[in-house]
Motif scaffolding. Structure first.
Motif, mmCIF file in Angstrom:
data_model
loop_
_atom_site.group_PDB
_atom_site.id
_atom_site.type_symbol
_atom_site.label_atom_id
_atom_site.label_comp_id
_atom_site.label_asym_id
_atom_site.label_seq_id
_atom_site.Cartn_x
_atom_site.Cartn_y
_atom_site.Cartn_z
ATOM 1 N N ALA A 64 0.831 -1.199 0.000
ATOM 2 C CA ALA A 64 0.000 0.000 0.000
ATOM 3 C C ALA A 64 0.872 1.258 0.000
ATOM 4 N N VAL A 65 1.970 1.236 0.804
ATOM 5 C CA VAL A 65 2.890 2.385 0.842
ATOM 6 C C VAL A 65 3.552 2.560 -0.528
ATOM 7 N N ARG A 66 4.005 1.453 -1.111
ATOM 8 C CA ARG A 66 4.630 1.508 -2.439
ATOM 9 C C ARG A 66 3.633 2.077 -3.463
ATOM 10 N N GLN A 67 2.389 1.576 -3.437
ATOM 11 C CA GLN A 67 1.360 2.059 -4.369
ATOM 12 C C GLN A 67 1.071 3.543 -4.135
ATOM 13 N N PHE A 68 1.045 3.975 -2.893
ATOM 14 C CA PHE A 68 0.809 5.384 -2.571
ATOM 15 C C PHE A 68 1.889 6.261 -3.195
ATOM 16 N N HIS A 69 3.151 5.879 -2.981
ATOM 17 C CA HIS A 69 4.245 6.692 -3.519
ATOM 18 C C HIS A 69 4.263 6.656 -5.053
ATOM 19 N N LYS A 70 3.890 5.505 -5.621
ATOM 20 C CA LYS A 70 3.841 5.394 -7.073
ATOM 21 C C LYS A 70 2.752 6.314 -7.629
ATOM 22 N N THR A 71 1.574 6.280 -7.036
ATOM 23 C CA THR A 71 0.484 7.143 -7.505
ATOM 24 C C THR A 71 0.791 8.619 -7.225
ATOM 25 N N LYS A 72 1.522 8.856 -6.124
ATOM 26 C CA LYS A 72 1.900 10.238 -5.809
ATOM 27 C C LYS A 72 2.809 10.781 -6.923
ATOM 28 N N GLU A 73 3.774 9.988 -7.355
ATOM 29 C CA GLU A 73 4.684 10.400 -8.440
ATOM 30 C C GLU A 73 3.899 10.555 -9.752
ATOM 31 N N ARG A 112 0.737 11.211 -10.053
ATOM 32 C CA ARG A 112 -0.106 12.409 -9.908
ATOM 33 C C ARG A 112 0.704 13.674 -10.135
#
Length: 137
Positions: free
Chosen positions: A25-34, A36
Motif C-alpha cells: 500500500a505504501v509503495r502504491q501510494f508513492h507510485k500514484t503520488k509520483e 499524480r
C-alpha cells in the motif's frame, strides 16, 4: 505448549501478511503520488500551451486588423494622389481649351475662318500639344 507455538506461528504469519499488505500500500501510494505529480506537470504545461495559443491567435487578429487599417490608409493616399493628378490634368485641359478658343477667336477676328487660312497656304494655325495615352494590350 504446542498450542502456544501454533498461536505464535499464526500470529507471526498474520503480522508478515499485514506487513506485506502495508508495504504494498505504501509503495502504491508513492507510485500514484509520483504519477499524480507528473500528470499535474503535464496538465500545467498543456494549460500554458493553450494560453500561449490563445494569445497568439489574439495577436494575429490584432495584426490583421492593423494591416487592414494600413491598407485602407494607403488606398486613401493613393486615391488622393490620383485625384490630385486628375485635377491637375483637368486644369491643364481647361487651360488648353481656353487657349484654343482664344486662338480661334483671334484668327476669326483677324482674317476669317480657320480653315480658309490653312487652305490658302497663309499663316498656319499653331497646334496645341495633345496628350494621348498609350494603349496597353
Amino acid at each position: 505448549m504446542m498450542w502456544l507455538s501454533a498461536d505464535f506461528q499464526s500470529e507471526r504469519k498474520r503480522q508478515v501478511s499485514t506487513a506485506k499488505k502495508l508495504s504494498g500500500a505504501v509503495r502504491q501510494f508513492h507510485k500514484t503520488k509520483e504519477t499524480r505529480r507528473l500528470r499535474e506537470l503535464a496538465e500545467a504545461e498543456l494549460k500554458r500551451r493553450r494560453l500561449a495559443g490563445r494569445m497568439a491567435r489574439d495577436i494575429r487578429g490584432w495584426w490583421t486588423k492593423i494591416e487592414r487599417v494600413i491598407s485602407y490608409k494607403q488606398r486613401l493616399d493613393a486615391d488622393a494622389q490620383r485625384r490630385k493628378a486628375m485635377d491637375r490634368h483637368l486644369v491643364f485641359l481647361v487651360k488648353q481649351t481656353e487657349r484654343y478658343g482664344e486662338s480661334l477667336t483671334t484668327q476669326m477676328e483677324d482674317g476669317g475662318s480657320v480653315s480658309d487660312d490653312h487652305e490658302d497656304g497663309g499663316e498656319e494655325t499653331r497646334r496645341l500639344p495633345c496628350r494621348r495615352k498609350a494603349r496597353s494590350m
